[in-house]
Design a protein around this motif. Structure first.
Motif, short mmCIF file in Angstrom:
data_model
loop_
_atom_site.label_atom_id
_atom_site.label_comp_id
_atom_site.label_asym_id
_atom_site.label_seq_id
_atom_site.Cartn_x
_atom_site.Cartn_y
_atom_site.Cartn_z
N ALA A 153 -97.06 -50.53 9.81
CA ALA A 153 -95.59 -51.40 10.28
C ALA A 153 -95.92 -52.96 10.18
O ALA A 153 -95.17 -53.53 9.63
N GLU A 154 -97.15 -53.34 10.49
CA GLU A 154 -97.46 -54.78 10.81
C GLU A 154 -97.31 -55.15 9.09
O GLU A 154 -96.61 -56.57 9.15
N GLY A 155 -98.25 -55.14 8.29
CA GLY A 155 -97.88 -55.48 6.87
C GLY A 155 -96.77 -55.27 6.38
O GLY A 155 -96.25 -56.17 5.48
N ALA A 156 -95.97 -54.19 6.74
CA ALA A 156 -94.64 -53.84 5.92
C ALA A 156 -93.57 -54.97 6.28
O ALA A 156 -92.86 -55.40 5.77
N VAL A 157 -93.63 -55.23 7.84
CA VAL A 157 -93.01 -56.22 8.44
C VAL A 157 -93.02 -57.66 7.92
O VAL A 157 -92.17 -58.52 7.33
N ILE A 158 -94.32 -57.98 7.78
CA ILE A 158 -94.78 -59.26 7.14
C ILE A 158 -94.24 -59.49 5.83
O ILE A 158 -93.72 -60.53 5.41
N GLY A 159 -94.67 -58.55 5.10
CA GLY A 159 -94.36 -58.41 3.57
C GLY A 159 -92.55 -58.48 3.23
O GLY A 159 -92.37 -59.15 2.58
N ALA A 161 -90.61 -59.70 5.49
CA ALA A 161 -90.04 -61.06 5.87
C ALA A 161 -90.32 -62.17 4.56
O ALA A 161 -89.45 -62.93 4.27
N VAL A 162 -91.50 -62.16 4.19
CA VAL A 162 -91.86 -63.09 3.09
C VAL A 162 -91.09 -62.78 1.59
O VAL A 162 -90.38 -63.53 1.30
N GLY A 163 -90.85 -61.45 1.29
CA GLY A 163 -90.20 -61.09 0.52
C GLY A 163 -88.59 -61.46 0.45
O GLY A 163 -88.12 -61.76 -0.67
N GLY A 184 -84.41 -56.46 -4.27
CA GLY A 184 -85.43 -56.09 -4.70
C GLY A 184 -86.74 -56.64 -4.32
O GLY A 184 -87.65 -55.93 -4.18
N VAL A 185 -86.61 -57.92 -4.34
CA VAL A 185 -88.04 -58.80 -4.20
C VAL A 185 -88.32 -58.52 -2.74
O VAL A 185 -89.59 -58.33 -2.35
N ALA A 186 -87.39 -58.33 -1.82
CA ALA A 186 -87.48 -58.09 -0.39
C ALA A 186 -88.38 -56.58 -0.05
O ALA A 186 -89.24 -56.63 0.66
N VAL A 187 -87.66 -55.97 -0.71
CA VAL A 187 -88.20 -54.52 -0.77
C VAL A 187 -89.89 -54.40 -1.23
O VAL A 187 -90.69 -53.76 -0.90
N MET A 188 -89.97 -55.12 -2.54
CA MET A 188 -91.29 -55.10 -3.01
C MET A 188 -92.26 -55.69 -1.86
O MET A 188 -93.30 -55.36 -2.08
N GLY A 189 -91.69 -56.73 -1.33
CA GLY A 189 -92.56 -57.40 -0.38
C GLY A 189 -92.92 -56.48 0.68
O GLY A 189 -94.16 -56.35 1.23
#
Length: 223
Positions: A153-159, A161-163, A184-189
């Motif tokens: 979850a931690e990395g997924a949430v950060i990714g 947000a950045v995406g 798509g960029v958000a989900v990829m992040g």
């Protein structure tokens, strides 16, 4: 050898001062080394659970992250399958190594997957009350996706947000970049962040064990 003295007829041998100190040091080292060796220990069930969860989480994240970008290529479904296989391979390798090194981190990942399952199922059930033709299979799918994301979850949430930030900036600044591309960029992040979490966990688990062994060796050599 220490000289003996007699006090009221009793033979007394004075003890060396270094022996008690040495015993104290060895006892303290024993107390310190026992928790350290148990802190970063793996187990057979943790290897199996970590590998299975990593495989599932990585495959789902890989497919989710590649779905929108792959839809804009000629490969299509093959591209999505390749992304899922790649993500599953990363998650499997990381989960197996994590289970061999640190059982506690596997438990944390399982706990996160459980929370994600509950949240995803609740969100899917809510949508089934609102969105037409949204059935129980969609609720189950929502729970499955939530479990895959919750495991990292931690990395997924950060990714995510950045995406989201990157996708929004590109959407607003590049004329040919449309809203589906931003999504798509958000989900990829989200996918990249989740997969990165699995890799980082495994690296940190191995690094903690190496650091502990180096510290033990250093203390032993000094003694």
């Amino acid at each position: 050898m220490a000289s003996a003295t007699y006090i009221r007829g009793v033979r007394v041998i004075p003890s060396r001062r270094r022996r008690p100190a040495a015993f104290v040091v060895l006892a303290l080292l024993g107390l310190m080394l026992k928790p350290a060796s148990a802190q970063d220990s793996g187990s057979d069930w943790a290897i199996v659970a970590g590998g299975a969860l990593g495989l599932y989480s990585g495959a789902v994240l890989g497919m989710a992250g590649g779905m929108i970008p792959c839809s804009q290529t000629y490969a299509g479904a093959s591209c999505v399958r390749l992304a899922g296989i790649s993500g599953g391979a990363i998650g499997l390798a990381s989960g197996l190594y994590l289970g061999a090194e640190d059982e506690d981190r596997v438990v944390d990942a399982l706990r996160g997957a459980g929370y994600g399952l509950l949240i995803g199922s609740a969100a899917g059930f809510t949508l089934s009350r609102i969105v037409p033709h949204y059935g129980w299979l969609d609720v189950v799918a929502g729970g499955g996706i939530g479990a895959a994301v919750g495991a990292s979850a931690e990395g997924a949430v950060i990714g995510l947000a950045v995406g989201t930030v990157v996708g929004t900036v590109l959407w607003r600044s590049v004329p040919s970049f449309e809203l589906p591309d931003a999504v798509g960029v958000a989900v990829m992040g989200l996918a990249v962040g989740g997969l990165a979490t699995w890799v980082i966990r495994a690296v940190e688990a191995g690094g903690d064990r190496t650091s502990a062994q180096s510290a033990i060796l250093s203390v032993s050599l000094k003694i």
